[in-house]
Design an enzyme around this catalytic site. Structure first.
Site, mmCIF file in Angstrom:
data_model
loop_
_atom_site.group_PDB
_atom_site.id
_atom_site.type_symbol
_atom_site.label_atom_id
_atom_site.label_comp_id
_atom_site.label_asym_id
_atom_site.label_seq_id
_atom_site.Cartn_x
_atom_site.Cartn_y
_atom_site.Cartn_z
ATOM 1 N N ARG A 118 0.802 -1.220 0.000
ATOM 2 C CA ARG A 118 0.000 0.000 0.000
ATOM 3 C C ARG A 118 0.833 1.266 0.000
ATOM 4 O O ARG A 118 0.315 2.351 -0.282
ATOM 5 C CB ARG A 118 -1.006 -0.045 1.156
ATOM 6 C CG ARG A 118 -2.122 -1.066 0.894
ATOM 7 C CD ARG A 118 -3.090 -1.199 2.055
ATOM 8 N NE ARG A 118 -2.518 -1.854 3.205
ATOM 9 C CZ ARG A 118 -2.462 -3.183 3.366
ATOM 10 N NH1 ARG A 118 -2.923 -3.977 2.421
ATOM 11 N NH2 ARG A 118 -1.937 -3.699 4.449
ATOM 12 N N GLU A 155 6.461 -12.955 13.578
ATOM 13 C CA GLU A 155 6.106 -13.760 14.743
ATOM 14 C C GLU A 155 6.665 -15.172 14.606
ATOM 15 O O GLU A 155 7.164 -15.755 15.568
ATOM 16 C CB GLU A 155 4.584 -13.802 14.879
ATOM 17 C CG GLU A 155 4.115 -14.532 16.136
ATOM 18 C CD GLU A 155 2.608 -14.508 16.280
ATOM 19 O OE1 GLU A 155 2.130 -14.968 17.335
ATOM 20 O OE2 GLU A 155 1.924 -14.046 15.355
#
Length: 231
Positions: A118, A155
């Protein structure tokens, strides 16, 4: 369209501005990264205050109300900040670009580095308006030429961003743009990538900040400019 209720800002503002960004309440967003700084020399204590548009600017509330929040996407527990509804509102979209352009025009910025994906939406019109080149920072194996890459933690595992060799030159001044800062890992990788080749990163800029994820702290002494802050 989800209505966004203005509360109070958790962020300090720069001495040169009194703006407090609009805040809208969300449920908790999954924490994914520890607050590791961009480099060993960075210091949270030296983190600059945020500079933002004037709080009386009516464009800010329109921008914040044009952002849709999608619960449990892309996985349960995440409140996804959907800027596609902002793009459908031509006035709010133009105002978003204008606020960035007004800030960076005349600041001797020669590179606008946009982070996939984006950042590719907001970066090019800003670059054109301030007379800078746009440099895409892409995920692995997307750029066709010789690349330089920087790894960052997720993560579970790691990822990389890449840019073309020769896209920037040592001594250039760069703005890094993305739609949102959460944990700040991608922005940190972009900063390291540009600084490795001698580019001065003037500032990072995002439309939205999720301050509860403390991404700003990971940027160390790099300034961060945001339009809308959520909590």
């Amino acid at each position: 369209m989800l209505s966004l209720t203005t509360l109070c800002s958790p962020n300090e503002t720069a001495a040169s501005s009194s703006y407090q960004p609009p805040v809208f309440r969300l449920r908790s967003y999954n924490q994914t990264l520890p607050p590791t700084l961009c480099s060993a020399s960075d210091s949270v204590a030296n983190q600059p205050k945020m500079s933002s548009p004037d709080e009386q600017d009516p464009r800010i509330s329109k921008i914040s109300s044009a952002i849709r929040v999608i619960p449990n996407f892309p996985k349960p527990g995440i409140m996804f900040q959907d800027i596609t509804t902002l793009l459908l509102d031509t006035k709010a979209f133009r105002d978003t670009i204008d606020l960035f352009v007004e800030r960076y025009r005349g600041k001797d910025i020669s590179v606008v580095a946009g982070i996939e994906a984006r950042g590719f939406i907001f970066g090019p019109p800003i670059a054109l308006a301030i007379g800078a080149k746009f440099v895409p920072m892409r995920k692995p194996n997307k750029l066709p030429g010789e690349v330089i890459s920087e790894e960052y933690s997720l993560e579970y595992g790691t990822d990389k961003i890449e840019m073309h060799v020769g896209a920037v030159q040592a001594g250039e001044r760069s703005l890094i743009i993305d739609d949102l800062i959460a944990t700040g890992g991608t922005l940190c990788a972009a900063i390291r990538l540009l600084e490795r080749v001698g580019v001065h990163v003037v500032e990072c800029a995002c439309v939205i900040e999720l301050p509860e994820l403390k991404g700003r702290e990971r940027l160390g002494d790099k300034p961060l400019f945001v339009l809308v802050s959520s909590t």
